[in-house]
Design an enzyme around this catalytic site. Sequence first.
Site, PDB file in Angstrom:
ATOM      1  N   ASP A  97      47.251  37.139  40.540  1.00  0.00           N
ATOM      2  CA  ASP A  97      48.275  36.501  39.702  1.00  0.00           C
ATOM      3  C   ASP A  97      49.614  37.096  40.132  1.00  0.00           C
ATOM      4  O   ASP A  97      50.220  36.620  41.087  1.00  0.00           O
ATOM      5  CB  ASP A  97      47.923  36.755  38.235  1.00  0.00           C
ATOM      6  CG  ASP A  97      48.886  36.100  37.264  1.00  0.00           C
ATOM      7  OD1 ASP A  97      49.539  35.123  37.646  1.00  0.00           O
ATOM      8  OD2 ASP A  97      49.003  36.569  36.114  1.00  0.00           O
ATOM      9  N   LYS A 125      47.048  32.228  41.959  1.00  0.00           N
ATOM     10  CA  LYS A 125      47.908  31.339  41.161  1.00  0.00           C
ATOM     11  C   LYS A 125      49.219  31.076  41.877  1.00  0.00           C
ATOM     12  O   LYS A 125      49.849  32.014  42.378  1.00  0.00           O
ATOM     13  CB  LYS A 125      48.203  31.996  39.814  1.00  0.00           C
ATOM     14  CG  LYS A 125      47.472  31.360  38.660  1.00  0.00           C
ATOM     15  CD  LYS A 125      47.999  31.886  37.354  1.00  0.00           C
ATOM     16  CE  LYS A 125      46.882  32.481  36.542  1.00  0.00           C
ATOM     17  NZ  LYS A 125      47.366  32.946  35.231  1.00  0.00           N
ATOM     18  N   PHE A 146      46.706  29.320  32.548  1.00  0.00           N
ATOM     19  CA  PHE A 146      45.797  30.400  32.172  1.00  0.00           C
ATOM     20  C   PHE A 146      44.379  29.863  32.234  1.00  0.00           C
ATOM     21  O   PHE A 146      44.053  28.863  31.598  1.00  0.00           O
ATOM     22  CB  PHE A 146      46.113  30.950  30.780  1.00  0.00           C
ATOM     23  CG  PHE A 146      45.527  32.321  30.584  1.00  0.00           C
ATOM     24  CD1 PHE A 146      46.172  33.438  31.080  1.00  0.00           C
ATOM     25  CD2 PHE A 146      44.292  32.477  29.960  1.00  0.00           C
ATOM     26  CE1 PHE A 146      45.607  34.706  30.955  1.00  0.00           C
ATOM     27  CE2 PHE A 146      43.728  33.743  29.821  1.00  0.00           C
ATOM     28  CZ  PHE A 146      44.392  34.858  30.330  1.00  0.00           C
ATOM     29  N   ASP A 153      38.478  35.768  31.298  1.00  0.00           N
ATOM     30  CA  ASP A 153      38.423  35.655  29.847  1.00  0.00           C
ATOM     31  C   ASP A 153      39.778  35.386  29.234  1.00  0.00           C
ATOM     32  O   ASP A 153      40.819  35.583  29.861  1.00  0.00           O
ATOM     33  CB  ASP A 153      37.906  36.967  29.249  1.00  0.00           C
ATOM     34  CG  ASP A 153      38.959  38.080  29.336  1.00  0.00           C
ATOM     35  OD1 ASP A 153      39.464  38.321  30.447  1.00  0.00           O
ATOM     36  OD2 ASP A 153      39.288  38.680  28.290  1.00  0.00           O
ATOM     37  N   ARG A 159      34.135  34.265  29.329  1.00  0.00           N
ATOM     38  CA  ARG A 159      33.805  34.745  30.680  1.00  0.00           C
ATOM     39  C   ARG A 159      32.533  34.122  31.217  1.00  0.00           C
ATOM     40  O   ARG A 159      32.334  34.039  32.418  1.00  0.00           O
ATOM     41  CB  ARG A 159      33.539  36.260  30.666  1.00  0.00           C
ATOM     42  CG  ARG A 159      34.753  37.124  30.519  1.00  0.00           C
ATOM     43  CD  ARG A 159      34.384  38.561  30.858  1.00  0.00           C
ATOM     44  NE  ARG A 159      35.307  39.530  30.300  1.00  0.00           N
ATOM     45  CZ  ARG A 159      36.477  39.856  30.852  1.00  0.00           C
ATOM     46  NH1 ARG A 159      36.857  39.291  31.962  1.00  0.00           N
ATOM     47  NH2 ARG A 159      37.261  40.752  30.290  1.00  0.00           N
TER      48      ARG A 159
HETATM   49  P1  IMP Z   1      47.719  40.575  38.456  1.00  0.00           P
HETATM   50  O1  IMP Z   1      47.754  42.074  38.509  1.00  0.00           O
HETATM   51  O2  IMP Z   1      48.915  40.001  37.734  1.00  0.00           O
HETATM   52  O3  IMP Z   1      47.502  39.914  39.785  1.00  0.00           O
HETATM   53  O4  IMP Z   1      46.547  40.183  37.505  1.00  0.00           O
HETATM   54  C1  IMP Z   1      45.272  40.227  37.898  1.00  0.00           C
HETATM   55  C2  IMP Z   1      44.359  40.327  36.686  1.00  0.00           C
HETATM   56  O5  IMP Z   1      44.890  39.666  35.541  1.00  0.00           O
HETATM   57  C3  IMP Z   1      43.102  39.616  37.034  1.00  0.00           C
HETATM   58  O6  IMP Z   1      42.163  40.526  37.567  1.00  0.00           O
HETATM   59  C4  IMP Z   1      42.662  39.053  35.721  1.00  0.00           C
HETATM   60  O7  IMP Z   1      41.854  39.988  35.043  1.00  0.00           O
HETATM   61  C5  IMP Z   1      43.910  38.864  34.917  1.00  0.00           C
HETATM   62  N1  IMP Z   1      44.377  37.456  34.915  1.00  0.00           N
HETATM   63  C6  IMP Z   1      45.429  36.936  35.580  1.00  0.00           C
HETATM   64  N2  IMP Z   1      45.547  35.616  35.355  1.00  0.00           N
HETATM   65  C7  IMP Z   1      44.523  35.291  34.543  1.00  0.00           C
HETATM   66  C8  IMP Z   1      44.090  34.043  33.952  1.00  0.00           C
HETATM   67  O8  IMP Z   1      44.650  32.962  34.147  1.00  0.00           O
HETATM   68  N3  IMP Z   1      42.984  34.108  33.159  1.00  0.00           N
HETATM   69  C9  IMP Z   1      42.310  35.264  32.920  1.00  0.00           C
HETATM   70  N4  IMP Z   1      42.671  36.445  33.450  1.00  0.00           N
HETATM   71  C10 IMP Z   1      43.767  36.457  34.253  1.00  0.00           C
END
Ligand code: IMP
Length: 198
Positions: A97, A125, A146, A153, A159
Amino acid sequence: MDVLLSAADLAAGIERLAAAVRREIGRRPLTVVGVLTGGLVLVADLIRRLEGPVQISMVWASSYRGTATAPGALELRLDLLPDLTGQEVLLVDDIFDTGRTLEALVRELRRRGAASVRSLVLLRKAGRAEVAMQPDFVGFDIPDAFVVGYGLDFDGAWRHLPYLAALDSADIAAARAGQRSHDAEPAPQADPASLSRA
Ligand code: IMP
Ligand code: MG
């Protein structure tokens, strides 16, 4: 709730990811480091497609709190990791993300002496990255929504869904208002044929 990827779509994506990993690693031993909790289902499916010698270990990461859909402070638990000195490591997480989780984990695994650290995510994303790195292997690029299911989850729920679904603002509002049972399987707005299990 809209289905973005059916169980069959996901299975085909995992097959492509496993083939891409083996093309790059060959038959050399690989240490898979999965990221709990969201990477649980992906790791279980991916390792059964990876031919050749594989070892598995898990870490835990979280940047979400309760019913937020924006990341908060990153918390890591790495105490289950074996000695990684000289290992070829494949870090496996559910979604890229902002990228902050993967960037922090890659840095930490390198610091622990891994010979190489590659990263693999099921989902990326669009338009969200806040870091310079990108994952080495990406299953699917998805819109900025999301998403839940296949390990991902919302506040601990959904999940276990065998498909990937995007929450709309009504789902999120209903969940925040406590109208959602954690055990209830949502009725997805999609062609039922796309939900058949792979
Ligand atoms: P990042 O550090 O922002 O890349 O976030 C990664 C973590 O955020 C992932 O391992 C997920 O656990 C959670 N995450 C990010 N986007 C989503 C989503 O759309 N749904 C559920 N969990 C998400
Ligand atoms: Mg996660």
